[in-house]
Scaffold this active site. Sequence first.
Site, PDB file in Angstrom:
ATOM      1  N   CYS A 240       0.832  -1.542  -0.403  1.00  0.00           N
ATOM      2  CA  CYS A 240       0.468   0.164  -0.073  1.00  0.00           C
ATOM      3  C   CYS A 240       0.924   1.314  -0.299  1.00  0.00           C
ATOM      4  O   CYS A 240       1.520   1.955  -0.657  1.00  0.00           O
ATOM      5  CB  CYS A 240      -0.759   0.117   1.072  1.00  0.00           C
ATOM      6  SG  CYS A 240      -2.429   1.137   0.823  1.00  0.00           S
TER       7      CYS A 240
ATOM      8  N   HIS B  30      -3.221  -4.962   0.525  1.00  0.00           N
ATOM      9  CA  HIS B  30      -3.264  -5.935   1.765  1.00  0.00           C
ATOM     10  C   HIS B  30      -3.184  -7.226   1.575  1.00  0.00           C
ATOM     11  O   HIS B  30      -3.933  -7.259   2.119  1.00  0.00           O
ATOM     12  CB  HIS B  30      -3.862  -5.045   2.747  1.00  0.00           C
ATOM     13  CG  HIS B  30      -3.748  -3.226   3.155  1.00  0.00           C
ATOM     14  ND1 HIS B  30      -2.746  -3.307   4.390  1.00  0.00           N
ATOM     15  CD2 HIS B  30      -4.697  -1.948   2.260  1.00  0.00           C
ATOM     16  CE1 HIS B  30      -2.435  -1.901   3.978  1.00  0.00           C
ATOM     17  NE2 HIS B  30      -3.582  -1.398   3.208  1.00  0.00           N
TER      18      HIS B  30
ATOM     19  N   GLU C  94      -2.120  -9.525   3.818  1.00  0.00           N
ATOM     20  CA  GLU C  94      -2.111  -9.790   4.642  1.00  0.00           C
ATOM     21  C   GLU C  94      -3.476  -9.994   5.500  1.00  0.00           C
ATOM     22  O   GLU C  94      -3.575 -11.104   6.229  1.00  0.00           O
ATOM     23  CB  GLU C  94      -0.893  -8.826   5.818  1.00  0.00           C
ATOM     24  CG  GLU C  94      -1.566  -7.494   5.822  1.00  0.00           C
ATOM     25  CD  GLU C  94      -0.737  -5.997   4.584  1.00  0.00           C
ATOM     26  OE1 GLU C  94      -0.990  -7.222   4.124  1.00  0.00           O
ATOM     27  OE2 GLU C  94      -1.053  -5.392   5.559  1.00  0.00           O
TER      28      GLU C  94
HETATM   29  N1  GLN Z   1      -1.757   6.731   3.175  1.00  0.00           N
HETATM   30  C1  GLN Z   1      -1.819   6.212   1.409  1.00  0.00           C
HETATM   31  C2  GLN Z   1      -3.460   6.110   0.993  1.00  0.00           C
HETATM   32  O1  GLN Z   1      -4.278   6.800   1.922  1.00  0.00           O
HETATM   33  C3  GLN Z   1      -1.760   4.235   1.983  1.00  0.00           C
HETATM   34  C4  GLN Z   1      -2.170   3.942   2.330  1.00  0.00           C
HETATM   35  C5  GLN Z   1      -2.293   2.486   3.441  1.00  0.00           C
HETATM   36  O2  GLN Z   1      -1.072   2.523   3.352  1.00  0.00           O
HETATM   37  N2  GLN Z   1      -3.034   1.959   3.668  1.00  0.00           N
HETATM   38  O3  GLN Z   1      -3.309   5.412  -0.070  1.00  0.00           O
END
Ligand code: GLN
Length: 538
Positions: free
Chosen positions: A383, A507, A509
């Site tokens: 992410c 994600h 995970e």
């Molecule tokens: N801050 C980034 C976004 O909003 C990544 C978010 C995250 O890592 N969950 O896209």
Amino acid sequence: MSKYIFITGGVLSSVGKGIITSSIGKILQVRGYRLTAIKIDPYLNIDSGSMNPFMHGEVFVTEDGSETDMDIGHYERFLDINLTKEHNITTGQIYETVITKERRGDYLGQCVQIIPHITDEIKRRIKQCSYKSGAEIAIVEIGGTVGDIEGLPFLEAIRQMKLEEPMYNVVFVHVALVPTLKTTGEQKTKPLQHSVNELRRIGIQPDIIVARSEKPISQEVKKKIALFGNVREEFVFNSYDVENVYEVPLVLEKQGMSDTLLRILALERREPDWSEWNSILSLANSAKEVVKIAMVGKYSKLADSYVSINEALKHAGFHSRVKVQPIFIEAEDIEKNEDEALSRLLDADGILILPGFGARGSEGKIKAAEIARLNGIPLLGICFGFQLSIVEFARNVCRLDKANSTEIDPYTPHPVIDLLPEQRNITMKGGTMRLGAYEIEIVEGTLAHKIYEQRIVFERHRHRYEVNPKYVNILSEHGMIFSGFSKDGRIEIAELKNRFYFLTQAHPEFKSRPNNPSKPYLYFVKASLQYKQEVKKK
Ligand code: GLN
């Protein structure tokens, strides 16, 4: 109709109540019962999405896109089931519903009160969620500690349920810490006794007490807990520290926990099938090598901030027969002292750039991505880790000076990471990110395809920003391969050729299970092992 096991906690929070709840679920599940698990969080937030993971542990994202308490993640991993937003009940949700009903006039003429209106809404949600889950047994964990003011309406609601539900349908399990005095090594039960008294004062007599302790408790301590806690001696259990949390179900089962629960709930004693669980544990114990993974983030002082990632690495380790040793590196420390950070990063067998938000530590993450890329160290970017690795590549390979994400620098000349178009008009912060499971189309012949072995996969998301489509060409021309796309053509996965350099906007995970590890994590750990064996040893 389901039966209910209510779990309360005493003395301290963070004593592993979530693991015990999950473990109780597991030992009944292996006996062939259909289980569900519900977490109650007595805070006023509607969900945990707006809370700092440093304060409250990670925000766990479910398939349906709700931002829930991290215990929901434990339940999913132990029970291998998918839960929904209805499985995490908060005070905020309860009050929101009751107040909306009051304004609508549903209670016209009445004085709206905690008892019965709030407590009725609590009971309604617990029953509805259990019913919809088709569970024979619902385990309901009440967050926080007995004695907290905000937990009282929930305790009152479960007290009422014991009387309203048919006999043998409700059991109360109280989990409390038994601390050990450092100087004498003595295990002290007084705080536990007090927490039981507090419960009894409000009308709840626990049926079962689970003493949480560092070392196993003696028979004498058990006797004392039974006497002062007003339970039968054989109804006192002990959950002592074990190295691997997935052993906790067996720790409880060896003391006869499921027999006891089934007796109290008047359920048939079916033969347990531990085969799958035991094979996970034996995999976990068969690790031959240690693989060091540098985890670059900013909430790393609290291990709970990244619990799903830690667990996903563990699962990947089980299935590649290695013990994963996570090494937390504060992203800001990289900014402060590059040489020291460099040597720590170079010492790792793999580098994982963690998810996150905001400017603090972002340059450190960018630096870590550069070190991984230049030295051929396996890299997994999750992410925000994905986004900042793209920023690194844009700056140092595509020579786009001062490239950045607009989340960090709204005036960057090269916004390689930018707000998702549908986010532009969103002002409310709660529950408004791109959340939950979305389809990803995988490009054939890529690393992503090798990892997933499928053309279509679903992973969970939680973000507002994405790779800016305007920069896709220049990034590709310089060697970045885009190997996963959302249905509407957004970049989901990026990679580099001939090495393990894998960036994902999702994600993975959140979907990792001990019996079914997340594929990107599995391949990352395997690549790190290979790197250690082949490259580093030379
Ligand atoms: N801050 C980034 C976004 O909003 C990544 C978010 C995250 O890592 N969950 O896209």
